[in-house]
Design an enzyme around this catalytic site. Structure first.
Site, PDB file in Angstrom:
ATOM      1  N   SER A 174       0.843  -1.195   0.000  1.00 27.36           N
ATOM      2  CA  SER A 174       0.000   0.000   0.000  1.00 27.36           C
ATOM      3  C   SER A 174       0.881   1.248   0.000  1.00 27.36           C
ATOM      4  O   SER A 174       1.634   1.471  -0.954  1.00 27.36           O
ATOM      5  CB  SER A 174      -0.968  -0.048   1.183  1.00 27.36           C
TER       6      SER A 174
ATOM      7  N   ASP B 111      -8.838  -5.116  -5.988  1.00 27.24           N
ATOM      8  CA  ASP B 111      -8.463  -4.019  -5.091  1.00 27.24           C
ATOM      9  C   ASP B 111      -9.141  -2.727  -5.543  1.00 27.24           C
ATOM     10  O   ASP B 111      -8.889  -2.238  -6.643  1.00 27.24           O
ATOM     11  CB  ASP B 111      -6.941  -3.852  -5.106  1.00 27.24           C
TER      12      ASP B 111
ATOM     13  N   HIS C 173      -7.691  -5.273  -1.235  1.00 31.13           N
ATOM     14  CA  HIS C 173      -6.457  -4.552  -0.905  1.00 31.13           C
ATOM     15  C   HIS C 173      -5.559  -5.350   0.035  1.00 31.13           C
ATOM     16  O   HIS C 173      -4.338  -5.208  -0.012  1.00 31.13           O
ATOM     17  CB  HIS C 173      -6.802  -3.195  -0.293  1.00 31.13           C
TER      18      HIS C 173
END
Length: 347
Positions: free
Chosen positions: A211, A291, A323
């Site tokens: 991320s 995602d 995600h």
């Protein structure tokens, strides 16, 4: 009694229970000598807390904490029968940015490490950016096989640069409008400190993150060639296209102080794709097909640019994965791929 609320919150690399009264007073009721809580609960009158507590070298167990006392009472043996292979020692380390800001992180050394040995390094960067690395059990399942890295002879640095949670409001907002700036410098200063101490071999280092950690990994390999391998996990690589496709549409404007059409040069300049022509580091990109937080197109953009420059690159897309990985076989596959990639290019 209606006078306030009880809060479980990050406290640097650990966690603590606080009492926040309506009139504004904040008091720390309990903080462990090491480790973190999860699943904190109180009984009806808040005379006792129930917590799951773990440390870097001890898996989670259930504990009871009488309010007003400072000693946890263990009441479970859920993980007592687990095999206990040697784990590397994990310790809190601190260093300073050139501007004097103190930065903290967790350093895990390989089992049997002897002072004076130089070992390869895994630099693992957290997401958020307001997440924080804490003293969770090293053998937990997850994206990064930390215990396996250590058992293969790697040291692991998990830094908490400016922007991380757990260090107060001022520290958490210190990276506003400065992604890839002083937060990047905080992290590299930590690597420099370990090299200067004679712990890390500067010729054998890898960088990885998920991320925002994926953003920082892709940014890192556009700024330096010191790492021999990189793994970009669900990383933000193009701030302009991310802003128009993510499900958190106000995220970047809050961090950068404006919409992309108001400050397009800032968004572009701090996008790793803008500097992808500088990449020389073999790079693995891993992303979930489903995602919506960081759409898979972010991974494709960086991967294609790096590969077209002739740099060794691979991309793995996981079907159905959001995600964060959830299906056990994908979690296991991610752990194996991370280990294989650094063994291939670093070891």
């Amino acid at each position: 009694d209606g006078r306030g609320v009880l809060v479980s919150e990050a406290d640097r690399t650990r966690s603590a229970i606080y009492e926040v009264l309506l009139e504004g007073t904040v008091r720390r009721l309990f903080a462990p000598a090491a480790g973190v809580f999860t699943s904190v609960r109180a009984n009806q009158k808040a005379t006792h807390f129930g917590v799951a507590h773990e440390t870097s070298d001890q898996p989670p167990e259930a504990y009871v904490l009488p309010r007003g006392q400072q000693r946890l009472v263990r009441v479970s043996d859920a993980n007592g029968a687990l095999p206990k292979p040697p784990l590397g020692r994990t310790e809190v380390v601190r260093w300073k940015h050139p501007d004097g800001t103190e930065i903290e992180g967790l350093l895990t050394l390989p089992p049997g490490y002897q002072a004076g040995m130089r070992v390869p390094l895994i630099l693992n960067i957290h997401g958020g950016p307001a997440s924080v690395f804490n003293e969770q059990f090293l053998g937990r399942p997850g994206i990064y096989p930390l215990a396996a890295f250590a058992s293969q002879g790697f040291a692991i640095l998990r830094p908490n640069p400016r922007g991380s949670g757990g260090y107060g409001h001022s520290f958490r907002v210190a990276n506003l409008a400065d992604w890839g700036g002083k937060d990047y410098e905080d992290i590299q200063a930590g690597v420099d400190a370990l090299i200067a101490k004679g712990i890390v071999d500067p010729a054998r280092m890898a960088v990885m993150g998920w991320s925002y950690g994926g953003y920082m990994t892709s940014w890192t390999v556009t700024q330096t060639h010191r790492f021999k391998a990189a793994i970009v996990g669900a990383g933000v690589t193009n701030l302009l296209s991310f802003q128009g496709t993510t499900d958190i549409f106000d995220f970047l404007p809050d961090y950068f102080g404006g919409e992309f059409y108001e400050i397009p040069d800032k968004y572009l300049d701090r996008s790793p794709i803008r500097h992808a022509h500088k990449v020389r580091t073999p790079t693995l990109v891993v992303h979930g097909e489903a995602d919506v937080r960081v759409p898979v197109t972010q991974g494709y953009e960086f991967y294609h640019l790096v590969r077209r420059r002739g740099v060794p690159a691979e991309m793995v897309v996981y079907p159905r994965m959001p995600h964060g990985p959830e299906e056990p076989k994908f979690v296991l596959d991610l752990m194996r791929r991370h280990l294989d990639w650094v063994q291939r290019w670093v070891q």
